[in-house]
Design an enzyme around this catalytic site. Structure first.
Site, PDB file in Angstrom:
ATOM      1  N   LYS A 148       0.371   4.558   7.051  1.00  0.00           N
ATOM      2  CA  LYS A 148       0.092   5.340   5.772  1.00  0.00           C
ATOM      3  C   LYS A 148       0.743   6.438   5.679  1.00  0.00           C
ATOM      4  O   LYS A 148       1.505   7.333   6.552  1.00  0.00           O
ATOM      5  CB  LYS A 148      -1.589   5.246   6.051  1.00  0.00           C
ATOM      6  N   SER A 201       0.641  -1.184   0.190  1.00  0.00           N
ATOM      7  CA  SER A 201       0.097   0.157   0.264  1.00  0.00           C
ATOM      8  C   SER A 201       0.924   1.405   0.107  1.00  0.00           C
ATOM      9  O   SER A 201       0.675   2.481  -0.402  1.00  0.00           O
ATOM     10  CB  SER A 201      -0.623  -0.271   1.026  1.00  0.00           C
TER      11      SER A 201
END
Length: 222
Positions: free
Chosen positions: A106, A33
């Site tokens: 993230k 990701s």
């Protein structure tokens, strides 16, 4: 002689635990990701001083505890009782990276009070009305395939992966408890370096230029 060796070993373990608890901690990257910034299998070092003595900033790479069902149920690998105990001990003292299945990593896009939107006429994300040119997203990705407009609540964060079309981030979890926001208290650190494998050794500089023109969020109630 054995006593001295024992003292050295115990002292080293205590020092490692103190460093891991208060200064830096290694983490394992479990998914794609955050490509190309981080790739699956990377080991990164995260500073435990942010948040804390240092404030979170737009663009930080944040490691945080799953805020609620973002991750599928974790199935630990089969190591046996001795292996599980050894891994647990070495992780606790900071000699192995954290990979327990309840942490995510993230990019921090929205701080408390920010309005984060996508997309403008050029397909960019905007923060507090200012479009940003995100130099860190994976080549070939677009800032977001989903349109959204959110205002980040107090004590919460809005996060997105650099590999935007392959990231279960704030955008993808808006229908879950918390609305896709991450509590600031869930953040355990900010990743500042990739340390393994050696051919991926890299210091992650902060992308301050991306957010240089973003104004502060308006005061609450304004």
């Amino acid at each position: 002689m054995l006593r001295e060796i024992g003292i050295i070993v115990v002292s080293a373990l205590v020092l490692s635990w103190l460093i891991k608890t208060f200064l830096v901690q290694p983490f394992y990257i479990p998914s794609a990701s955050m490509e190309d910034t981080l790739t699956q299998g990377d080991r990164v070092m995260a500073s435990r001083l942010t948040p804390g003595p240092f404030d979170l900033q737009h663009g930080d790479i944040v490691v945080f505890v799953d805020p609620g069902n973002w991750l599928p149920p974790y199935v630990p690998p089969e190591r046996g009782p001795v292996g599980d105990a050894a891994v647990s001990f070495l992780t606790t003292v900071g000699l192995l990276p954290q990979d327990s299945g309840d942490h995510l990593i993230k990019r921090l896009i929205g701080l408390p009070g920010d309005t984060v939107e996508c997309c403008d006429a050029e397909g960019r994300v905007s923060v507090n009305g200012t479009p940003i040119d995100e130099t860190y997203i994976k080549p070939g990705s677009i800032p977001s395939e989903d349109s959204f407009s959110v205002t980040v609540p107090d004590d919460m964060l809005w996060v997105m992966g650099d590999n935007r079309q392959n990231s279960q981030d704030s955008r993808k979890n808006r229908g879950k408890p918390g609305g896709g926001f991450v509590p600031v208290d869930n953040v355990v650190g900010t990743a500042f370096a990739t340390v393994w494998p050696l051919d991926r050794l890299h210091w992650h500089s902060h992308p301050s230029d991306v957010f240089a023109d973003v104004p502060d969020a308006p005061p609450a109630g304004s």
